[in-house]
Each structure stands twice: as C-alpha cells, then as structure tokens.
Write an enzyme that holds these catalytic residues in place. Sequence first.
Site, PDB file in Angstrom:
ATOM      1  N   LYS A 194      39.517  21.334  70.042  1.00  0.00           N
ATOM      2  CA  LYS A 194      39.270  19.905  70.260  1.00  0.00           C
ATOM      3  C   LYS A 194      40.419  19.269  71.060  1.00  0.00           C
ATOM      4  O   LYS A 194      40.200  18.340  71.832  1.00  0.00           O
ATOM      5  CB  LYS A 194      39.074  19.175  68.922  1.00  0.00           C
ATOM      6  CG  LYS A 194      37.779  19.527  68.200  1.00  0.00           C
ATOM      7  CD  LYS A 194      36.528  19.044  68.918  1.00  0.00           C
ATOM      8  CE  LYS A 194      35.301  19.116  68.015  1.00  0.00           C
ATOM      9  NZ  LYS A 194      34.054  18.764  68.713  1.00  0.00           N
ATOM     10  N   TYR A 234      40.696  22.830  59.289  1.00  0.00           N
ATOM     11  CA  TYR A 234      40.040  22.638  60.586  1.00  0.00           C
ATOM     12  C   TYR A 234      40.318  23.842  61.492  1.00  0.00           C
ATOM     13  O   TYR A 234      39.569  24.133  62.418  1.00  0.00           O
ATOM     14  CB  TYR A 234      40.480  21.312  61.226  1.00  0.00           C
ATOM     15  CG  TYR A 234      39.447  20.764  62.184  1.00  0.00           C
ATOM     16  CD1 TYR A 234      38.132  20.546  61.770  1.00  0.00           C
ATOM     17  CD2 TYR A 234      39.764  20.484  63.502  1.00  0.00           C
ATOM     18  CE1 TYR A 234      37.166  20.066  62.633  1.00  0.00           C
ATOM     19  CE2 TYR A 234      38.802  19.998  64.380  1.00  0.00           C
ATOM     20  CZ  TYR A 234      37.512  19.792  63.933  1.00  0.00           C
ATOM     21  OH  TYR A 234      36.554  19.313  64.808  1.00  0.00           O
TER      22      TYR A 234
HETATM   23  N1  LIG Z   1      30.329  15.905  61.111  1.00  0.00           N
HETATM   24  C1  LIG Z   1      31.601  15.594  61.177  1.00  0.00           C
HETATM   25  O1  LIG Z   1      32.296  15.389  60.174  1.00  0.00           O
HETATM   26  C2  LIG Z   1      32.265  15.461  62.527  1.00  0.00           C
HETATM   27  C3  LIG Z   1      33.462  14.748  62.636  1.00  0.00           C
HETATM   28  C4  LIG Z   1      34.079  14.640  63.885  1.00  0.00           C
HETATM   29  C5  LIG Z   1      33.481  15.228  64.986  1.00  0.00           C
HETATM   30  N2  LIG Z   1      32.312  15.922  64.849  1.00  0.00           N
HETATM   31  C6  LIG Z   1      31.732  16.535  66.050  1.00  0.00           C
HETATM   32  O2  LIG Z   1      30.446  15.996  66.280  1.00  0.00           O
HETATM   33  C7  LIG Z   1      29.701  16.921  67.072  1.00  0.00           C
HETATM   34  C8  LIG Z   1      28.319  17.084  66.478  1.00  0.00           C
HETATM   35  O3  LIG Z   1      28.370  17.786  65.250  1.00  0.00           O
HETATM   36  P1  LIG Z   1      27.535  17.356  63.966  1.00  0.00           P
HETATM   37  O4  LIG Z   1      28.523  17.141  62.883  1.00  0.00           O
HETATM   38  O5  LIG Z   1      26.563  16.306  64.304  1.00  0.00           O
HETATM   39  O6  LIG Z   1      26.788  18.727  63.563  1.00  0.00           O
HETATM   40  P2  LIG Z   1      25.347  19.317  63.972  1.00  0.00           P
HETATM   41  O7  LIG Z   1      25.320  20.678  63.374  1.00  0.00           O
HETATM   42  O8  LIG Z   1      24.260  18.399  63.616  1.00  0.00           O
HETATM   43  O9  LIG Z   1      25.449  19.406  65.559  1.00  0.00           O
HETATM   44  C9  LIG Z   1      26.106  20.450  66.220  1.00  0.00           C
HETATM   45  C10 LIG Z   1      25.239  20.791  67.421  1.00  0.00           C
HETATM   46  O10 LIG Z   1      25.873  21.796  68.224  1.00  0.00           O
HETATM   47  C11 LIG Z   1      24.805  22.516  68.811  1.00  0.00           C
HETATM   48  N3  LIG Z   1      25.256  23.777  69.392  1.00  0.00           N
HETATM   49  C12 LIG Z   1      25.965  24.786  68.818  1.00  0.00           C
HETATM   50  N4  LIG Z   1      26.095  25.803  69.689  1.00  0.00           N
HETATM   51  C13 LIG Z   1      25.470  25.417  70.842  1.00  0.00           C
HETATM   52  C14 LIG Z   1      25.236  26.021  72.112  1.00  0.00           C
HETATM   53  N5  LIG Z   1      25.662  27.264  72.373  1.00  0.00           N
HETATM   54  N6  LIG Z   1      24.552  25.334  73.066  1.00  0.00           N
HETATM   55  C15 LIG Z   1      24.083  24.099  72.815  1.00  0.00           C
HETATM   56  N7  LIG Z   1      24.259  23.463  71.630  1.00  0.00           N
HETATM   57  C16 LIG Z   1      24.933  24.134  70.661  1.00  0.00           C
HETATM   58  C17 LIG Z   1      23.853  22.726  67.641  1.00  0.00           C
HETATM   59  O11 LIG Z   1      22.569  23.117  68.119  1.00  0.00           O
HETATM   60  C18 LIG Z   1      23.859  21.346  67.032  1.00  0.00           C
HETATM   61  O12 LIG Z   1      22.850  20.545  67.589  1.00  0.00           O
HETATM   62  C19 LIG Z   1      30.546  18.197  67.133  1.00  0.00           C
HETATM   63  O13 LIG Z   1      31.281  18.195  68.349  1.00  0.00           O
HETATM   64  C20 LIG Z   1      31.503  18.027  65.972  1.00  0.00           C
HETATM   65  O14 LIG Z   1      32.706  18.740  66.144  1.00  0.00           O
HETATM   66  C21 LIG Z   1      31.682  16.047  63.650  1.00  0.00           C
END
Ligand SMILES: NC(=O)c1ccc[n+]([C@@H]2O[C@H](COP(=O)([O-])OP(=O)(O)OC[C@H]3O[C@@H](n4cnc5c(N)ncnc54)[C@H](O)[C@@H]3O)[C@@H](O)[C@H]2O)c1
Length: 256
Positions: free
Chosen positions: A163, A156
């Site tokens: 985070k 990570y």
């Molecule tokens: N997928 C997992 O396993 C997981 C687990 C825990 C937390 N998360 C968190 O969930 C959240 C969503 O991620 P996800 O997994 O759905 O992936 P995802 O790639 O679908 O979404 C990430 C989003 O961040 C946006 N982004 C990146 N840079 C940006 C900027 N400069 N301005 C505006 N938007 C921007 C992207 O356009 C995208 O829509 C994140 O915070 C991620 O850390 C994900």
Amino acid sequence: MTQTLAGKTGLVVGIANEHSIAWGCAKAFQTEGAELAVTYLNAKAEPHVRPLAQQLRASVILPLDVRDDAQMEAVFNAVKAKWGKLDFLLHAIAFAPKEDLHGRVADCSRQGFLTAMDITCYSFIRMAHFAEPLMTAGGCLLTMSNYGGEQVVEHYNIMGPVKSALEGSVKYLAAEMGKSHIRVNVLSPGPILTRASGGLANFEELLREVQRKSPLHEAPLSVDDVGAMAAFLVSDGARHITGNITFIDCGTHVMG
Ligand SMILES: NC(=O)c1ccc[n+]([C@@H]2O[C@H](COP(=O)([O-])OP(=O)(O)OC[C@H]3O[C@@H](n4cnc5c(N)ncnc54)[C@H](O)[C@@H]3O)[C@@H](O)[C@H]2O)c1
C-alpha cells in the site's frame, strides 16, 4: 436537489458482493447521477456481481482480472465505444497470497510479493495509463489504501509495503497528470468487515482496538460512509484536490 455527478461516466473495479467498499461507492456514484461501467473478477464472481451491477443500471458489465492485459484493454475499449470518454475511475482491489499475508514481511516469498504488488498497485498504474486518453476534459482516478501503508499496523504484514507503493504511485501520477486536469487520489478507510479484510489475521480484534482508540469512538464505518466521500472526491466539488490521502477512519490516524 442537484445531483453532483449528473452527466458523468465512471468505471468501478472491485465489487465482489454487497459488503465490498466498491459497492458502497458505486451506489453513491449512481445516486449522484453517474452512469457506470462495472467489472467482476471472473466467472465465479459474476453471479454475485452482475445483479448488483444491474441494480445500478450499469451500461457496461465485463470481466476483469487485472493480471490479464487483454481483459484490461477490452474494458477500456468498451468504455470508449459506449461513451467516448471517462470522467472517473474507482480502483478498490487488493490481494496477497494467504501464506505471505499471514507471515512476517521478512519471510514473504518473491512470488507472493510480486503478485501482491501486481494486483494491488501496478493495476492502478495500468488503469491510469488507459484512462488518460479517455479523460479529455479532465477526470479523477481514485484508489483505496490503508493506514498500514503509512505506519506499521499489526497483522497488516506485506500489504503495508504494498500500500505504501500504491500511495507513492498516486503522488507521481497526480504530478504527471495534473496538466491534463486529471486528479489522482487515495481514500484510506478504517477497518470494515469485507471478504478481503476478513482474510487478515485477527481482524475482529483490530476492529475493536480501532473503535476504542478513535477520537470519535463511533460504531464501525460502513461502505456507505466511504461511498459518500468517494462521490465527493470524484465530483467537481473536489476539483482542487489531487495527490491526497483522505482518511475516513473516525480520526484514528492521529492517535499514537
Ligand atoms: N475493508 C477494510 O477494512 C479496508 C480498509 C482500508 C482499505 N481497504 C481496501 O479497500 C479495497 C477493497 O477491499 P474490500 O475491503 O472492499 O474487500 P472486497 O473483498 O469486497 O474487495 C476486494 C476486491 O478485489 C478484487 N480482486 C482481487 N484480485 C483481483 C484481480 N486479480 N483482478 C481484479 N480484481 C481483483 C476482488 O474481486 C474484490 O472485488 C482494497 O484495496 C482494500 O485494501 C479495505
């Protein structure tokens, strides 16, 4: 059955495609009766996001790169012009440059750290700033974190400290905004394969490891599972919940 978000308006930031956690949340918000505003990152993302936003019958669809102050203001101005208020906001975005994300924390570049903090953490603080005056009847600000912000999770890397800062910001914002009945919460899902998580090294291995370790030994989580919890947290049913980190990870966070 009564829709728990009927009459509520919400801003959803973070849909990239139908695998996005924000998409799972937005679907659940809409099913529960909320009217939505949806943003997309840039012109490249728009053709993927706009059809999804239209499926949700979103009233406002606008570009938002959170590094762009003018775009951020334009989004909140559009929300104000359309509804005159905002009931909830979902911030589901994260980013770190690949070379920094794949390296040790000790080797992270200054620029990589600042970019990751700006997009992943500061943007939530800024959104809280703009949302506050629109939440005249109270509201809920919801963001996404990861267990890697609490404890060290292999691979990570720099996203862990970033985070942690996001989770810390949530606690301070919750304390500051409680008197205005604005709740500020974190959802911390277990691993789900999305575009962002696919950028982590050894993500498939992490998925298998979590499944083996988790008390529920469930098949991988879906974005709809996260959406169901998100819809509850922004609803009045969660009116006494603020400053909280809600794990939706089949219990993995209690395992050593
Ligand atoms: N997928 C997992 O396993 C997981 C687990 C825990 C937390 N998360 C968190 O969930 C959240 C969503 O991620 P996800 O997994 O759905 O992936 P995802 O790639 O679908 O979404 C990430 C989003 O961040 C946006 N982004 C990146 N840079 C940006 C900027 N400069 N301005 C505006 N938007 C921007 C992207 O356009 C995208 O829509 C994140 O915070 C991620 O850390 C994900």
